[in-house]
Enzyme design. Sequence first.
Site, PDB file in Angstrom:
ATOM      1  N   LYS A 174      35.347 175.668  84.930  1.00 36.17           N
ATOM      2  CA  LYS A 174      36.338 176.717  84.677  1.00 36.17           C
ATOM      3  C   LYS A 174      35.662 177.886  83.952  1.00 36.17           C
ATOM      4  CE  LYS A 174      39.693 173.810  85.950  1.00 36.17           C
ATOM      5  NZ  LYS A 174      40.548 173.990  87.135  1.00 36.17           N
ATOM      6  N   HIS A 293      38.824 167.342  98.542  1.00 33.86           N
ATOM      7  CA  HIS A 293      39.930 167.900  97.766  1.00 33.86           C
ATOM      8  C   HIS A 293      41.152 168.019  98.669  1.00 33.86           C
ATOM      9  CE1 HIS A 293      42.325 170.484  95.161  1.00 33.86           C
ATOM     10  NE2 HIS A 293      41.485 170.198  94.191  1.00 33.86           N
TER      11      HIS A 293
END
EC number: 4.1.1.39
Length: 474
Positions: A174, A293
């Site tokens: 992040k 994912h």
Amino acid sequence: MPTTETKTGAGFKAGVKDYRLTYYTPDYQVKETDILAAFRMTPQPGVPPEECGAAVAAESSTGTWTTVWTDGLTSLDRYKGRCYDLEPVPGEENQYIAYIAYPIDLFEEGSVTNLFTSIVGNVFGFKALRALRLEDLRIPPAYVKTFQGPPHGIQAERDRLNKYGRGLLGCTIKPKLGLSAKNYGRAVYECLRGGLDFTKDDENVNSQPFMRWRDRFLFVSEAIYKAQAETGEIKGHYLNATAPDCEEMYKRAECAKDFGVPIIMHDYLTGGFTANTSLATYCRDNGLLLHIHRAMHAVIDRQRNHGIHFRVLAKALRLSGGDHLHSGTVVGKLEGEREVTLGFVDLMRDDYIEKDRSRGIYFTQDWCSLPGTMPVASGGIHVWHMPALVEIFGDDACLQFGGGTLGHPWGNAPGAAANRVALEACTQARNEGRDLAREGGDVIRQACQWSPELAAACEVWKEIKFEFETIDTL
């Protein structure tokens, strides 16, 4: 020219079909080779459930809205889908589970794309249905054996990584967007040297102007090798190979192979099943693990009455191929009811799963030794969740702490160290026979005595909770 006279009534009768006459067959005996589907139906007011179930069976197999003369050119009885059972949903008004059997010959071998196109491709827009949800599929052994499944599977991954006896630890870097490739690589290195097994591209990190894919692959590979040299452990980063087209996807996968990294990543729903199966084949042939994912899954599976349940998407991924798949956490910020989640986690990992309606499993599933897919728990989890995660998922899972690593007040490496200490403390306590459900908090607090990094993490996240009622319950 001679004229051709058509005699009506000679062999077939035109008109709109009542699907029940052909496709509702409550006396049908299911075959071992049939593909079975459980649909949750909500008929429009006044429409009999038998008609709706038959319509779904017809439209997803041989039927159309009217009688056609070419029906006589084949054996409809051999190829048609059959609604063989209906049961009302307890506690719900005007909802039914329709059980439909499809002959195996309706489907191309080894094709998830064709399987989904047939079973869910066209039936969800029927006017007679207010809502429709595919709850589960039974894939028969005869069809399972036409798929290669995950490139390597859980045991082969552990052998390659030389990591046994505990869950694996990961972290999504992040901010997910906006970092330069060099700064991205720095973040990866700090997490890996601190004790994580993996770091991860977020699902929407592909090749944007602020960070082109080749630059990211280069700096991340450098970070992996540096962390491996310092720790003596094998490390990895899920390099997202999802691309605008399959040729570009292969180019990115080949670059990762050339750099010698152990694992790449794909967004299987937005990328598509055909691309995913192709990438799984490439990974199998070239020794790469494949992390999957599930971006976009909630568009399909979130609504309780309409769409496709995630257990079906998880089964489809195991057929198509993936060594990891995000599965929800039960305890974090994302949707996931415990028994339902454990049901599809077992469907991902185990070889034989018995029917168990209490966990949402409508059919017994035999995977015929198809390799298992490791569940990935991620989304709003931190060190205080570790006892529950170890108790729920066991060892064969990857526990992914994004903010729960990078949000540590001392930085990425201490955040990684805190998670590693918490994981090993909980694993040891479980192995000693302690009850993590009751004693988990004590286990974490005791481990804080030996790890200032863990103590700092516990202080930061002691009040963080995500307390919302789950939507998708049994």
